[in-house]
Design a protein around this motif. Sequence first.
Motif, PDB file in Angstrom:
ATOM      1  N   ASP A  37       0.830  -1.211   0.000  1.00 27.75           N
ATOM      2  CA  ASP A  37       0.000   0.000   0.000  1.00 27.75           C
ATOM      3  C   ASP A  37       0.856   1.250   0.000  1.00 27.75           C
ATOM      4  O   ASP A  37       2.092   1.191  -0.126  1.00 27.75           O
ATOM      5  CB  ASP A  37      -0.982  -0.028   1.179  1.00 27.75           C
ATOM      6  CG  ASP A  37      -0.274   0.049   2.533  1.00 27.75           C
ATOM      7  OD1 ASP A  37       0.920   0.441   2.580  1.00 27.75           O
ATOM      8  OD2 ASP A  37      -0.925  -0.282   3.551  1.00 27.75           O
ATOM      9  N   THR A  41       3.319  -0.828   3.389  1.00 28.67           N
ATOM     10  CA  THR A  41       2.944  -2.012   4.164  1.00 28.67           C
ATOM     11  C   THR A  41       2.606  -3.138   3.207  1.00 28.67           C
ATOM     12  O   THR A  41       1.879  -2.943   2.222  1.00 28.67           O
ATOM     13  CB  THR A  41       1.737  -1.715   5.063  1.00 28.67           C
ATOM     14  OG1 THR A  41       2.085  -0.677   5.980  1.00 28.67           O
ATOM     15  CG2 THR A  41       1.346  -2.961   5.861  1.00 28.67           C
ATOM     16  N   TRP A  43       0.686  -6.423   2.251  1.00 24.87           N
ATOM     17  CA  TRP A  43      -0.523  -7.169   2.567  1.00 24.87           C
ATOM     18  C   TRP A  43      -0.440  -8.508   1.866  1.00 24.87           C
ATOM     19  O   TRP A  43      -0.127  -8.599   0.672  1.00 24.87           O
ATOM     20  CB  TRP A  43      -1.771  -6.410   2.126  1.00 24.87           C
ATOM     21  CG  TRP A  43      -1.987  -5.145   2.922  1.00 24.87           C
ATOM     22  CD1 TRP A  43      -1.413  -3.939   2.711  1.00 24.87           C
ATOM     23  CD2 TRP A  43      -2.819  -5.005   4.061  1.00 24.87           C
ATOM     24  NE1 TRP A  43      -1.828  -3.022   3.642  1.00 24.87           N
ATOM     25  CE2 TRP A  43      -2.709  -3.661   4.497  1.00 24.87           C
ATOM     26  CE3 TRP A  43      -3.667  -5.858   4.770  1.00 24.87           C
ATOM     27  CZ2 TRP A  43      -3.386  -3.153   5.594  1.00 24.87           C
ATOM     28  CZ3 TRP A  43      -4.356  -5.359   5.868  1.00 24.87           C
ATOM     29  CH2 TRP A  43      -4.210  -4.024   6.278  1.00 24.87           C
ATOM     30  N   LYS A  52      -1.131  -8.293   7.240  1.00 23.00           N
ATOM     31  CA  LYS A  52      -0.218  -7.212   6.893  1.00 23.00           C
ATOM     32  C   LYS A  52       1.089  -7.440   7.636  1.00 23.00           C
ATOM     33  O   LYS A  52       1.111  -7.906   8.780  1.00 23.00           O
ATOM     34  CB  LYS A  52      -0.818  -5.848   7.202  1.00 23.00           C
ATOM     35  CG  LYS A  52      -1.012  -5.526   8.671  1.00 23.00           C
ATOM     36  CD  LYS A  52      -1.509  -4.097   8.834  1.00 23.00           C
ATOM     37  CE  LYS A  52      -1.681  -3.719  10.306  1.00 23.00           C
ATOM     38  NZ  LYS A  52      -2.123  -2.314  10.473  1.00 23.00           N
ATOM     39  N   LYS A  81      -6.212  -1.763  -3.356  1.00 23.72           N
ATOM     40  CA  LYS A  81      -6.238  -0.705  -2.361  1.00 23.72           C
ATOM     41  C   LYS A  81      -7.045   0.472  -2.894  1.00 23.72           C
ATOM     42  O   LYS A  81      -7.002   0.800  -4.089  1.00 23.72           O
ATOM     43  CB  LYS A  81      -4.826  -0.255  -2.020  1.00 23.72           C
ATOM     44  CG  LYS A  81      -4.042   0.272  -3.206  1.00 23.72           C
ATOM     45  CD  LYS A  81      -2.616   0.645  -2.827  1.00 23.72           C
ATOM     46  CE  LYS A  81      -1.846   1.117  -4.070  1.00 23.72           C
ATOM     47  NZ  LYS A  81      -0.460   1.491  -3.764  1.00 23.72           N
ATOM     48  N   HIS A  84      -7.463   4.523   2.124  1.00 22.84           N
ATOM     49  CA  HIS A  84      -7.680   4.101   3.514  1.00 22.84           C
ATOM     50  C   HIS A  84      -8.319   2.731   3.643  1.00 22.84           C
ATOM     51  O   HIS A  84      -8.747   2.366   4.739  1.00 22.84           O
ATOM     52  CB  HIS A  84      -8.545   5.128   4.276  1.00 22.84           C
ATOM     53  CG  HIS A  84      -8.118   6.538   4.087  1.00 22.84           C
ATOM     54  ND1 HIS A  84      -6.866   6.978   4.432  1.00 22.84           N
ATOM     55  CD2 HIS A  84      -8.780   7.615   3.566  1.00 22.84           C
ATOM     56  CE1 HIS A  84      -6.765   8.270   4.147  1.00 22.84           C
ATOM     57  NE2 HIS A  84      -7.906   8.675   3.603  1.00 22.84           N
ATOM     58  N   THR A  85      -8.398   1.942   2.535  1.00 18.26           N
ATOM     59  CA  THR A  85      -9.045   0.632   2.630  1.00 18.26           C
ATOM     60  C   THR A  85      -8.320  -0.381   1.750  1.00 18.26           C
ATOM     61  O   THR A  85      -7.881  -0.053   0.637  1.00 18.26           O
ATOM     62  CB  THR A  85     -10.520   0.706   2.212  1.00 18.26           C
ATOM     63  OG1 THR A  85     -11.183   1.734   2.972  1.00 18.26           O
ATOM     64  CG2 THR A  85     -11.232  -0.615   2.461  1.00 18.26           C
ATOM     65  N   ILE A  86      -8.223  -1.611   2.276  1.00 17.03           N
ATOM     66  CA  ILE A  86      -7.711  -2.744   1.509  1.00 17.03           C
ATOM     67  C   ILE A  86      -8.889  -3.662   1.224  1.00 17.03           C
ATOM     68  O   ILE A  86      -9.676  -3.998   2.119  1.00 17.03           O
ATOM     69  CB  ILE A  86      -6.617  -3.502   2.279  1.00 17.03           C
ATOM     70  CG1 ILE A  86      -5.462  -2.566   2.631  1.00 17.03           C
ATOM     71  CG2 ILE A  86      -6.114  -4.692   1.469  1.00 17.03           C
ATOM     72  CD1 ILE A  86      -4.743  -1.985   1.438  1.00 17.03           C
ATOM     73  N   SER A  98     -10.063  -1.464   6.986  1.00 15.00           N
ATOM     74  CA  SER A  98      -9.714  -0.045   7.030  1.00 15.00           C
ATOM     75  C   SER A  98      -8.284   0.083   7.539  1.00 15.00           C
ATOM     76  O   SER A  98      -7.937  -0.454   8.594  1.00 15.00           O
ATOM     77  CB  SER A  98     -10.680   0.718   7.941  1.00 15.00           C
ATOM     78  OG  SER A  98     -10.221   2.041   8.124  1.00 15.00           O
ATOM     79  N   THR A  99      -7.465   0.801   6.811  1.00 10.68           N
ATOM     80  CA  THR A  99      -6.072   0.986   7.220  1.00 10.68           C
ATOM     81  C   THR A  99      -5.927   2.063   8.285  1.00 10.68           C
ATOM     82  O   THR A  99      -4.852   2.218   8.870  1.00 10.68           O
ATOM     83  CB  THR A  99      -5.210   1.364   6.002  1.00 10.68           C
ATOM     84  OG1 THR A  99      -5.754   2.541   5.398  1.00 10.68           O
ATOM     85  CG2 THR A  99      -5.193   0.241   4.989  1.00 10.68           C
ATOM     86  N   THR A 100      -7.012   2.809   8.559  1.00 14.58           N
ATOM     87  CA  THR A 100      -6.957   3.860   9.592  1.00 14.58           C
ATOM     88  C   THR A 100      -7.594   3.403  10.892  1.00 14.58           C
ATOM     89  O   THR A 100      -7.031   3.593  11.982  1.00 14.58           O
ATOM     90  CB  THR A 100      -7.660   5.135   9.084  1.00 14.58           C
ATOM     91  OG1 THR A 100      -8.995   4.810   8.691  1.00 14.58           O
ATOM     92  CG2 THR A 100      -6.913   5.727   7.909  1.00 14.58           C
TER      93      THR A 100
END
Length: 847
Positions: A37, A41, A43, A52, A81, A84-86, A98-100
């Motif tokens: 991402d 990071t 995944w 991750k 990606k 803010h989302t995978i 959600s990556t946040t």
Amino acid sequence: MGLNKFNRKNETFKRFFHDSKNPRSIPGDEVLGLLVDDDNTLWIRTRENLSKYDNKDFHSFEISSDRFFMKKISKKIPIVKTPHTIWTSSDKGIYYVSTTTGAYGNITNINGTTIANPYVTALVYDNKQTLWVGTINGLSKYDMRRKTFTNFFHKKNDENSLPANSINYLTIDHSGNIWVATDVGLCKFNPETNKFITYKSDPTDLTSLSYNVVLSLLEDNSHNLWIGTDGNGINKVNLKPLKFKLYRKSSSKKSVPLSQNVIASVYKNNKGIIWIGTWGGGLDIYNPKTKVLINYNENSPIFNRITENHVHAILEASNGNYYLATRNGITIYDPNQNKFFNAKEYYPNVFFPKFENTRIYSLMEDFRHNIWIATQSGLHKFNINSFEVSSYYKNDGLCDNQIISLFEDDMNLIWIGTANGLNTYDFTQPDEFQTFIALGKDHPDANGEFKSLSNNYIYSINQGKKYYWIGTGSGLNRYNKATKKFKYYLKKDGLPNETIYEIQIDKQGNLWMSTNRGIVKLNIENEKFIAYDKGDGLQGLEFDNGASCLSSDGELFFGGVNGLNSFYPDSIYYNNFTPEINFNYYSIISTKKENKRSNIPLQENDTIVLKYSDKSLTIYFSALEFTNPSKNQYKYFLEGQDKDWVDNGNKNFAIFTNLIPGTYQFKVKGSNNDYKWGKEKTITIIVYPPLYKTLWAYLIYIFVLSGIIFLFIRIRTNKLRMDNQLLRAQQTASIKIAKQRKELEIKNKNIMDSINYAKRIQQGIMPTEYLLKHFFPQSFLFYQPRDVVSGDFYWFSEKKGKFFIVAADCTGHGVPGAFMSIIGINLLNNIILNKNIEDPGKILNEM
């Protein structure tokens, strides 16, 4: 089995495996998807988890995946990606993390809309808040702003729908089109029109898909779409605009229903209608706007019929009629009547030569409204106003009866290309033809120009701003009318082929030519050639003589054996993607039998080390631009040997032999298919000298040489010392000798003084010459001692009238003799003068 991390610098792998005792290890050893991402990071998608990796630990999210889903998904699971989302797939729709916030879950139904099928097989994001979802039963569009699904399915008998509902892969290209891989072909979906265009394998079309089962898709940086099939190779589609428009009958969606793909002639009129003469299929008239094509052939109804199906030339004359040249006469189309006529029917009172079963190569109208007719058996001139016909043959001055090409220059001079030379016809001298032919032993002058043609087969003639251009069977000829000299352009100058069929000149004055190896452009300013081939969108490599046209709006047409191409020279798309150069590997050949080292991996900034016994080094490299790799060009520069960049053409390797020991910098750069050059890359080459030329060897040489010099100096010094001692001894002896000499000189002087004194005494006691002359006036006296003084003497005396003369020689020489002479003189004085002995005998006895 597991996850592997490759280090490109040292070319080593680090392995990650599942450890049931470590919850922070990778959750499974069957890795089915990877994604990096924006935060770098990693995944990882395994069979039942999304994880991750933060360069230390693995953090996992469990995902539902039943056996049926895993069977359909095969060995690959998509991960994409969005901001803010995978996103990944599952058996319950799309799965997100959600990556946040770390929130995660599945989406199958939302806001009253449902995904096409919960078994998700493919995902792609279009950067417009839309996630495209491929399933085993249709395509879904997920609108992230509205949070709704829109589905697309295969519809029977609808060619604008999906070709099949089971989707293997999705990708989005640079134009926003969605490409869908299925088991029955590849399709392109336009989100603006909601229409699908399907591409399938066609065994009769080598440019079609190699196989209908498509498993993977990838668009590279220069907009090439790579298509992976199930067991039948990789396909590539160039998504960039093509340079040339293609008119061809095929199974393609863009097919033009020509009667025959072999093109013999072409003409575009002022209305934009394209007249296409084919090789055996008759005449095709095509309207590009309406895409309507009408064919006229020898079997068409009367007044729509042409005399023969090989249409080799098309001429729109000043009277508005169209003249078609075939192998069986001339067909005339009269627009006012909208009918086709045989020339003899249209002009019943004109006596034409016999054109039946005769190929007509070319037609041309001159400024006097004469139509010149080039045939295989002579040249003919027909005036469309006066209907007068004239014919010219080899006997009239033509180089040959087979006339191939015609051209009228700006001075109204007619140029006639034949199968055996070139002629010109001047209306002011109608009974004469000027002739140009190839001379077998013509040699270039200081400017590289010749007195004659390079070849006698004249395919085409044209005139530029300064020169005439002549296409022959052996290269392009430039004729300077002022100097009457020819300049040749051949393969060594950049031509892809030396058979020049057609020459057209664009508005900028550049030449465009058709050959047996594609189309080539000559830039008139720098005299550089640019060649185009099938990869640029040409119908093929082989083109036909007579099949070209420059329309009034600047569009160029060239016809060949597999269709017709057209283009506007000032609107040709050029590939602006600069390729990155990549070092592949290198090979070394040594003088030693066992030392042949091949395919050694190589990267930028690496160092190649060679021994003195390594006689040959080959470096392989490639320009990573795949639009038309065969046209990628390369240049290299070996700093330390070359003075400038070496043009390597399309060869992706460089060979160096017998490099002198030292350090070199090898630099290389590559271009794409349109000569757009990328940045150079460098590696270092070190060539070690032989043992006897190494630094240690030179140090030994210096040490040994220093020892020899030292020994030489030592021996020399000792010798000089001995010589010095000898010299000193000699100097001492010399001084002693000089001293003795001095003494001898003194003694000698004393002796000489004594001898001189004795001389004076001797001279004083001997009678004088005056006394002798007194008595004997006629006498003379000669007395010459050998030394200063002498033992010889003379004596004279007079006594009582008697004269006594004595010449005597005493025993001894020099001083002893002188003493004896004094004694002798004294004895004579005593014997004669005192004792009065006068008898010579007695005198002698007395002495």
